[in-house]
Enzyme design. Structure first.
Site, PDB file in Angstrom:
ATOM      1  N   PHE A  64     -40.214-124.956 -19.476  1.00  0.00           N
ATOM      2  CA  PHE A  64     -41.495-125.581 -18.642  1.00  0.00           C
ATOM      3  C   PHE A  64     -41.836-124.417 -17.817  1.00  0.00           C
ATOM      4  O   PHE A  64     -40.925-123.686 -16.928  1.00  0.00           O
ATOM      5  CB  PHE A  64     -41.036-126.965 -17.943  1.00  0.00           C
ATOM      6  CG  PHE A  64     -40.673-127.805 -18.440  1.00  0.00           C
ATOM      7  CD1 PHE A  64     -41.720-128.986 -18.937  1.00  0.00           C
ATOM      8  CD2 PHE A  64     -39.147-128.183 -19.074  1.00  0.00           C
ATOM      9  CE1 PHE A  64     -41.325-130.147 -19.646  1.00  0.00           C
ATOM     10  CE2 PHE A  64     -38.999-129.289 -19.835  1.00  0.00           C
ATOM     11  CZ  PHE A  64     -39.964-130.195 -19.857  1.00  0.00           C
ATOM     12  N   HIS A 109     -42.343-130.596 -13.914  1.00  0.00           N
ATOM     13  CA  HIS A 109     -42.479-130.330 -15.393  1.00  0.00           C
ATOM     14  C   HIS A 109     -44.004-130.591 -15.975  1.00  0.00           C
ATOM     15  O   HIS A 109     -43.977-130.799 -17.142  1.00  0.00           O
ATOM     16  CB  HIS A 109     -41.560-131.358 -16.018  1.00  0.00           C
ATOM     17  CG  HIS A 109     -39.982-131.075 -15.891  1.00  0.00           C
ATOM     18  ND1 HIS A 109     -39.566-131.612 -14.364  1.00  0.00           N
ATOM     19  CD2 HIS A 109     -39.114-130.892 -16.439  1.00  0.00           C
ATOM     20  CE1 HIS A 109     -38.432-131.453 -14.439  1.00  0.00           C
ATOM     21  NE2 HIS A 109     -38.002-130.930 -15.638  1.00  0.00           N
ATOM     22  N   GLU A 133     -32.532-118.821 -15.968  1.00  0.00           N
ATOM     23  CA  GLU A 133     -33.853-118.093 -16.107  1.00  0.00           C
ATOM     24  C   GLU A 133     -33.713-116.584 -15.774  1.00  0.00           C
ATOM     25  O   GLU A 133     -34.288-115.712 -16.357  1.00  0.00           O
ATOM     26  CB  GLU A 133     -34.991-118.821 -15.833  1.00  0.00           C
ATOM     27  CG  GLU A 133     -35.539-120.194 -16.231  1.00  0.00           C
ATOM     28  CD  GLU A 133     -34.578-121.447 -16.070  1.00  0.00           C
ATOM     29  OE1 GLU A 133     -34.566-122.269 -16.725  1.00  0.00           O
ATOM     30  OE2 GLU A 133     -33.683-121.204 -15.100  1.00  0.00           O
TER      31      GLU A 133
END
Length: 342
Positions: A93, A139, A70
């Site tokens: 998520f 999550h 990310e």
């Protein structure tokens, strides 16, 4: 030319995921600088169907799978936006935002300000939010309030297919960074059934929904319920049951948190005198307290009673009974409304 809040009579209905994809595809056809990047968004079509079908039309050059990094791909999206492109970058998520917090908050959100407006960052950060399907503490969070608390980003939370399309068009065209948070339970995917409500008529034409425009999903005279995302539908379900006992509930869907439509909330509370704020984010320092504070600051005299429902300050449990206990349910909304209207 796109319309605002289309008034076209529509026969077809779309799920929220299809409405989002339709808006993205339309913007990609119109503007070659728009592209989508994220984990499993190309060949797989997004694990929540957020990009289903886009690869077939636009290919891997514009629908890009990225490594599980990310930090890298959100940083790349910021750079692409500053260079004149309009990237859409997906966090699979929202819980994963911590891996790239520097890219999100110190670059995406601040670079326009830090450069004296010499650069803009016209990008959309999409993120799946929400629990109710037993995926445990890493999550299942919503974290609306985290992004709304940090200046520099607009924050969008659709609850229906109609809103999802109009808000996505607006997000992609906006010259500021937009965080577009979609609830997994509302997407209409086969393995996670949605409640009644998110699948709505959606015009084929492009249209935009202005940010900072809340929607009164149900009018009422006795109590105002302010909410967003999944809990719009839970509040509407509760309102139908409450109506059987002559409790007339007004349900306001915020739709965007930054900017937030305080005026619509104030108008409702002036009419009803009672306010309940419902959120799937954590209770402390979050959306519920912010909305209540705004009403109290602007019109305390109208408030006869107030309460809030949110996730207690604990990690989201994995076990289904425990998760059900912490996430506000329709019954919880009913009980809270009954308590402040009795």
């Amino acid at each position: 030319m796109a319309q605002q809040e289309s008034t076209q009579t529509v026969d077809r209905e779309l799920t929220m995921s299809r409405a989002m994809v339709e808006a993205i595809a339309d913007e990609m056809r119109t503007n070659e600088e728009v592209f989508y990047m994220g984990e499993d968004v190309a060949d797989y079509g997004g694990i929540f169907d957020s990009t289903q079908g886009l690869l077939d039309e636009f290919g891997h050059d514009r629908i890009m799978d990225v490594p599980i990094s990310e930090t890298a791909y959100l940083g790349a999206a910021v750079g692409a936006a500053q260079a004149g492109m309009r990237p859409i970058a997906e966090l699979m998520f929202v819980d994963f935002f911590g891996v790239a917090m520097d890219q999100i908050y110190n670059q995406m959100a601040k670079n326009t300000y830090m450069s004296g407006a010499n650069v803009t960052v016209p990008m959309v950060l999409t993120a799946a939010v929400g629990g109710t399907y037993n995926d445990a503490a890493q999550h299942s969070q919503t974290l609306y309030g985290t992004f709304a608390h940090l200046p520099g980003m607009k924050v969008v939370v659709p609850s229906t297919a109609y809103d999802a399309k109009g808000l996505m068009h607006n997000a992609i065209r906006d010259d500021d960074p937009v965080v577009y948070m979609f609830h997994k339970r509302l997407m209409g995917i086969g393995w996670m059934p949605a409640p009644d409500g998110p699948k709505t008529p959606v015009p084929e034409e492009a249209y935009t929904i202005p940010f900072g425009s809340a929607d009164v999903k149900r009018e009422g005279a006795d109590v105002t319920v302010v909410t967003l995302g999944l809990h719009v539908h839970r509040a509407l379900e509760a309102a139908e049951t409450l109506a059987e006992d002559d409790i007339d509930t007004e349900v306001i869907d915020l739709r965007t948190l930054v900017p937030v439509d305080t005026d619509t909330i104030l108008e409702s509370v002036e009419k009803t005198g009672r306010l309940v704020v419902v959120d799937e984010d954590y209770r402390s320092y979050g959306v519920t307290s912010e909305i209540i504070a705004r009403v109290a600051e602007a019109d305390l005299a109208s408030l006869e009673a107030v309460d809030r429902l949110a996730v207690p300050d604990v990690p989201i449990p994995y076990a289904r009974p425990l998760e059900n206990e912490v996430i506000p349910a329709t019954d919880d909304i009913e009980d809270t409304v009954r308590a402040i209207t009795s």
